[in-house]
Design a protein around this motif. Structure first.
Motif, PDB file in Angstrom:
ATOM      1  N   UNK A  16       0.826  -1.208   0.000  1.00 24.75           N
ATOM      2  CA  UNK A  16       0.000   0.000   0.000  1.00 24.75           C
ATOM      3  C   UNK A  16       0.860   1.258   0.000  1.00 24.75           C
ATOM      4  N   UNK A  17       1.937   1.253   0.791  1.00 24.99           N
ATOM      5  CA  UNK A  17       2.822   2.419   0.812  1.00 24.99           C
ATOM      6  C   UNK A  17       3.475   2.634  -0.551  1.00 24.99           C
ATOM      7  N   UNK A  18       3.937   1.558  -1.175  1.00 23.22           N
ATOM      8  CA  UNK A  18       4.534   1.670  -2.505  1.00 23.22           C
ATOM      9  C   UNK A  18       3.523   2.209  -3.506  1.00 23.22           C
ATOM     10  N   UNK A  19       2.295   1.698  -3.430  1.00 21.68           N
ATOM     11  CA  UNK A  19       1.252   2.132  -4.366  1.00 21.68           C
ATOM     12  C   UNK A  19       0.963   3.614  -4.222  1.00 21.68           C
ATOM     13  N   UNK A  54       7.678   8.575   6.649  1.00 24.47           N
ATOM     14  CA  UNK A  54       7.171   8.067   5.375  1.00 24.47           C
ATOM     15  C   UNK A  54       5.654   8.229   5.311  1.00 24.47           C
ATOM     16  N   UNK A  55       4.963   7.966   6.413  1.00 18.82           N
ATOM     17  CA  UNK A  55       3.515   8.170   6.431  1.00 18.82           C
ATOM     18  C   UNK A  55       3.161   9.627   6.144  1.00 18.82           C
ATOM     19  N   UNK A 116      -4.239   5.065  -0.385  1.00 20.64           N
ATOM     20  CA  UNK A 116      -4.092   4.501  -1.725  1.00 20.64           C
ATOM     21  C   UNK A 116      -5.376   4.628  -2.535  1.00 20.64           C
ATOM     22  N   UNK A 117      -6.504   4.336  -1.906  1.00 20.59           N
ATOM     23  CA  UNK A 117      -7.771   4.417  -2.632  1.00 20.59           C
ATOM     24  C   UNK A 117      -8.130   5.860  -2.986  1.00 20.59           C
ATOM     25  N   UNK A 298       7.368  -3.064  10.172  1.00 19.92           N
ATOM     26  CA  UNK A 298       6.544  -2.172   9.360  1.00 19.92           C
ATOM     27  C   UNK A 298       7.325  -0.928   8.946  1.00 19.92           C
ATOM     28  N   UNK A 299       8.194  -0.459   9.823  1.00 23.61           N
ATOM     29  CA  UNK A 299       8.972   0.740   9.520  1.00 23.61           C
ATOM     30  C   UNK A 299       9.982   0.492   8.405  1.00 23.61           C
ATOM     31  N   UNK A 300      10.599  -0.692   8.415  1.00 16.52           N
ATOM     32  CA  UNK A 300      11.529  -1.031   7.339  1.00 16.52           C
ATOM     33  C   UNK A 300      10.783  -1.157   6.013  1.00 16.52           C
ATOM     34  N   UNK A 301       9.568  -1.706   6.058  1.00 20.81           N
ATOM     35  CA  UNK A 301       8.762  -1.819   4.839  1.00 20.81           C
ATOM     36  C   UNK A 301       8.442  -0.440   4.276  1.00 20.81           C
TER      37      UNK A 301
END
Length: 396
Positions: A16-19, A54-55, A116-117, A298-301
């Motif tokens: 979702x973050x990548x998207x 990042x968020x 994302x949506x 999750x933070x590394x992702x």
């Protein structure tokens, strides 16, 4: 120039973050997930300052902070003496240094899914990805996707597009999200240990979107080989064991009525040499997975997604961009994988020597400057300066 066509396998944190980040840059992104209704699995996690950064870039930081609970300290005591063997304070990095945020995995998933949506990212559900070839995803039903310029593997530690870990780590954990009760530190992850064989913890995780009840994440360390016996055993006997280690957990345990009220989480330790294989690029646990001791999963992702987006933004040649992505993340990942590998036996193992070293050597040394600041930076995800490295390519 034609926008990149990107397929993302997996509708979790990394996917979702990548998207969201790549769509913001003009790419055309489609997410594929095997669940009919994508959802998270698990209880609570700590969003570290790097992950919150990042968020914020995604536009989901404010929504996440509104739901989460600030975490200023990680604190643990060892039984039976009650001696402090873990005490990490975020402000050891500086008076105004940002702290962590305890969140429910469901809340993190929801703010990322909503972001994302809102950007118009389509999600094709019921698509069980089993392979990739020539830019096309292959599904379990024999169908194939359209051809994409880039395939991103965000399917996690058990991704069929990645190399599986040799074996799970010996210890996993039972998790539950429960109603918050008074008596615990509302701004800390608290843990209690018996040597390294037993560990239980409680952490505030705020609330889910649309709810008013604050929650606590409760966990209990459990070996894989003991899981079947625990499931077949008497629940009250297990509760007695937990209360014996930490009596204050009694009102939380009263909320657990069935074995099914707890979810068992398994962990593995594996890092691919590089994030490129089988015609795709890996992000998150499909590239690197480890124990949760440092609270970085999750933070590394999120950092992976952030670095990949920056690399694709800075380089028009796809192969060069992917090489840049590997360069940006590899040092930080190796550093934290190594640290997690070294710390895990001191908190989850049968090794009496590791627990003794933790209590009588590691713990005293951790209180001597500059150790408090270094440990705080380690927990915050800041060692190796990952954000500075990513920001640097935009200045080149």
């Amino acid at each position: 120039m034609r926008p990149l066509e990107i397929a993302i396998a997996g509708c979790g944190v990394a996917g979702l973050a990548s998207a969201a980040l790549l769509t913001r840059q003009g790419a055309r992104v489609v997410i594929f997930d095997k669940l009919e209704t994508p959802k998270p699995i698990g209880s609570g996690i700590i969003m570290q300052p790097v992950g919150l950064h990042v968020l914020d870039a995604i536009g989901a930081g404010e929504a996440m902070r509104a739901l989460g609970a600030p975490i200023t300290r990680l604190y643990g005591q060892s039984a039976p003496r009650g001696n402090v063997v873990l005490d990490v304070r975020y402000d050891a990095r500086g008076k105004h240094a940002p702290s962590g945020l305890g969140v429910h995995r469901g809340a993190l998933f929801q703010v990322l899914f909503d972001a994302a949506r809102a950007l118009g990212v389509p999600v094709e559900s019921g698509r069980d990805v089993v392979g990739v070839s020539d830019g096309r995803l292959r599904f379990a039903d024999g169908a194939e996707s359209a051809k994409f310029d880039l395939v991103i593997d965000a399917l996690g530690a058990r991704s069929p597009l990645s190399h599986a870990a040799k074996a799970p780590l010996p210890f996993g954990a039972l998790w539950a999200s429960l109603k918050w009760v008074d008596g615990f530190d509302g701004a800390a992850l608290e843990q209690r240990y018996e040597a390294a064989r037993k560990m239980t913890g409680v952490m505030p995780i705020g609330r889910l979107a649309g709810e008013t009840q604050d929650q606590a994440a409760f966990f209990w360390s459990l070996k894989h080989t003991d899981r079947a016996a625990w499931q077949a055993g008497d629940l009250e006997a297990w509760k007695h064991e937990v209360r014996a280690l930490w009596p204050k957990t009694a009102p939380l345990l009263d909320q657990i009525h069935r074995h099914e009220d707890l979810v068992f989480a398994a962990y593995a330790h594996r890092t691919l040499r590089e994030p490129l294989s089988r015609e795709c690029v890996h992000v998150g646990d499909s590239w690197h997975c480890t124990s949760p001791q440092l609270g970085q999963g999750a933070n590394m992702a999120l950092l992976d997604a952030y670095a990949l987006a920056a690399a694709l933004r800075s380089q028009s040649d796809l192969s060069i961009a992917l090489g840049e992505y590997a360069r940006l993340r590899l040092w930080h990942i190796r550093l934290y994988q190594s640290a997690s590998f070294l710390f895990t036996p001191a908190y989850q193992s049968e090794a009496a020597i590791a627990a003794w070293l933790r209590d009588w050597i590691m713990s005293p040394i951790s209180r001597v400057p500059p150790a408090p600041a270094v440990l705080a930076a380690l927990v915050a995800g800041e060692l190796g300066a990952p954000l500075a490295a990513i920001a640097g390519i935009d200045r080149q």
